[in-house]
Design a protein around this motif. Structure first.
Motif, PDB file in Angstrom:
ATOM      1  N   ASN A  13     -12.353  -4.026  -4.153  1.00  0.00           N
ATOM      2  CA  ASN A  13     -12.660  -2.519  -2.886  1.00  0.00           C
ATOM      3  C   ASN A  13     -12.256  -3.537  -2.088  1.00  0.00           C
ATOM      4  OD1 ASN A  13     -13.995  -0.781  -4.853  1.00  0.00           O
ATOM      5  ND2 ASN A  13     -15.569  -2.435  -4.473  1.00  0.00           N
ATOM      6  N   ARG A  14     -11.509  -4.060  -2.255  1.00  0.00           N
ATOM      7  CA  ARG A  14     -10.368  -4.287  -0.667  1.00  0.00           C
ATOM      8  C   ARG A  14      -9.256  -4.639  -0.886  1.00  0.00           C
ATOM      9  NH1 ARG A  14      -9.436 -11.027   0.471  1.00  0.00           N
ATOM     10  NH2 ARG A  14      -8.807 -10.487   2.314  1.00  0.00           N
ATOM     11  N   LEU A  15      -8.690  -4.069   0.564  1.00  0.00           N
ATOM     12  CA  LEU A  15      -6.851  -4.045   0.383  1.00  0.00           C
ATOM     13  C   LEU A  15      -5.993  -4.753  -0.873  1.00  0.00           C
ATOM     14  CD1 LEU A  15      -4.810  -1.841   0.995  1.00  0.00           C
ATOM     15  CD2 LEU A  15      -4.543  -2.699   3.430  1.00  0.00           C
ATOM     16  N   ALA A  16      -5.079  -5.289  -1.493  1.00  0.00           N
ATOM     17  CA  ALA A  16      -4.389  -6.224  -1.168  1.00  0.00           C
ATOM     18  C   ALA A  16      -2.741  -5.766  -1.426  1.00  0.00           C
ATOM     19  CB  ALA A  16      -4.850  -6.248  -3.273  1.00  0.00           C
ATOM     20  N   GLY A  17      -3.216  -4.374  -1.073  1.00  0.00           N
ATOM     21  CA  GLY A  17      -1.196  -4.881  -0.606  1.00  0.00           C
ATOM     22  C   GLY A  17      -0.675  -3.461  -1.035  1.00  0.00           C
ATOM     23  N   PHE A  28       6.054  -4.549  -4.289  1.00  0.00           N
ATOM     24  CA  PHE A  28       4.832  -3.941  -3.551  1.00  0.00           C
ATOM     25  C   PHE A  28       4.574  -5.893  -3.705  1.00  0.00           C
ATOM     26  CE2 PHE A  28       1.082  -7.084  -4.615  1.00  0.00           C
ATOM     27  CZ  PHE A  28       0.374  -5.941  -4.115  1.00  0.00           C
ATOM     28  N   GLN A  29       4.427  -5.522  -2.238  1.00  0.00           N
ATOM     29  CA  GLN A  29       3.259  -6.630  -1.496  1.00  0.00           C
ATOM     30  C   GLN A  29       2.466  -6.748  -0.561  1.00  0.00           C
ATOM     31  OE1 GLN A  29       6.266  -6.248   2.227  1.00  0.00           O
ATOM     32  NE2 GLN A  29       6.792  -8.513   3.060  1.00  0.00           N
ATOM     33  N   TYR A  30       1.966  -7.923  -0.585  1.00  0.00           N
ATOM     34  CA  TYR A  30       0.381  -8.376  -0.232  1.00  0.00           C
ATOM     35  C   TYR A  30       0.162  -8.605   0.674  1.00  0.00           C
ATOM     36  CZ  TYR A  30      -0.522 -10.619  -4.751  1.00  0.00           C
ATOM     37  OH  TYR A  30      -1.338 -11.070  -6.385  1.00  0.00           O
ATOM     38  N   ASP A  31      -1.095  -8.011   1.073  1.00  0.00           N
ATOM     39  CA  ASP A  31      -0.965  -7.819   2.715  1.00  0.00           C
ATOM     40  C   ASP A  31      -1.497  -8.914   3.363  1.00  0.00           C
ATOM     41  OD1 ASP A  31      -2.928  -5.264   4.681  1.00  0.00           O
ATOM     42  OD2 ASP A  31      -4.115  -6.986   4.918  1.00  0.00           O
ATOM     43  N   SER A  50       4.143 -14.065   0.598  1.00  0.00           N
ATOM     44  CA  SER A  50       4.223 -13.281   1.562  1.00  0.00           C
ATOM     45  C   SER A  50       5.109 -12.263   0.711  1.00  0.00           C
ATOM     46  CB  SER A  50       4.164 -13.385   3.188  1.00  0.00           C
ATOM     47  OG  SER A  50       4.999 -14.800   2.714  1.00  0.00           O
ATOM     48  N   GLU A  51       6.666 -12.694   0.669  1.00  0.00           N
ATOM     49  CA  GLU A  51       7.839 -12.249   0.171  1.00  0.00           C
ATOM     50  C   GLU A  51       7.067 -10.613  -0.469  1.00  0.00           C
ATOM     51  OE1 GLU A  51       7.122 -15.522  -0.380  1.00  0.00           O
ATOM     52  OE2 GLU A  51       8.015 -16.398   1.601  1.00  0.00           O
ATOM     53  N   ALA A  52       7.883  -9.609  -0.579  1.00  0.00           N
ATOM     54  CA  ALA A  52       7.665  -8.670  -1.290  1.00  0.00           C
ATOM     55  C   ALA A  52       8.544  -9.155  -2.714  1.00  0.00           C
ATOM     56  CB  ALA A  52       8.949  -7.608  -1.520  1.00  0.00           C
ATOM     57  N   ILE A 103      -6.076   2.401  -7.065  1.00  0.00           N
ATOM     58  CA  ILE A 103      -4.545   2.625  -6.390  1.00  0.00           C
ATOM     59  C   ILE A 103      -4.595   3.826  -6.352  1.00  0.00           C
ATOM     60  CG2 ILE A 103      -1.817   3.249  -7.237  1.00  0.00           C
ATOM     61  CD1 ILE A 103      -2.959   0.127  -8.053  1.00  0.00           C
ATOM     62  N   GLU A 104      -4.824   4.248  -4.771  1.00  0.00           N
ATOM     63  CA  GLU A 104      -4.499   5.053  -4.041  1.00  0.00           C
ATOM     64  C   GLU A 104      -3.015   5.861  -2.905  1.00  0.00           C
ATOM     65  OE1 GLU A 104      -8.242   4.143  -1.773  1.00  0.00           O
ATOM     66  OE2 GLU A 104      -9.080   4.097  -3.129  1.00  0.00           O
TER      67      GLU A 104
END
Length: 111
Positions: A13-17, A28-31, A50-52, A103-104
């Protein structure tokens, strides 16, 4: 098949990327906030960085979250989605995945 899709990826439930499709490229890129204090990655195949992650196909971790068989056919038919459009199927059904990942869709400002 929609060429542009933006989705948020949440882990416990926490924004990961963010997961994006632009034309034929998937990213895909991590927040940054997630990276700052994350203790584990989403997957061993998506190490914390940090790289996508950019690819011409949906990353295997995300592809593995998509329904298969009769359920995939039912979702595709009822939602009027091409059964081969994995990312759109994932985004449309990503709030109801087994496990810690959801995924939203990210609605565009023009919507």
């Amino acid at each position: 098949m929609s060429s542009h899709i933006d989705a948020s990826v949440k882990f416990h439930n926490r924004l990961a990327g963010r997961l994006l499709r632009r034309g034929k490229l998937f990213t895909f890129q991590y927040d940054p906030e997630f990276l700052a204090d994350a203790s584990e990655p989403l997957s061993l195949s998506l190490p914390l960085q940090s790289e996508a992650f950019v690819s011409d196909e949906l990353h295997g971790f995300f592809s593995g979250l998509i329904s298969e068989g009769w359920l995939r056919r039912l979702q595709s038919f009822s939602q009027k989605i091409d059964e081969t459009d994995e990312l759109l199927l994932l985004v449309n059904n990503g709030r109801d995945l087994a496990g810690a990942v959801t995924i939203e869709p990210i609605e565009s400002a023009s919507s």
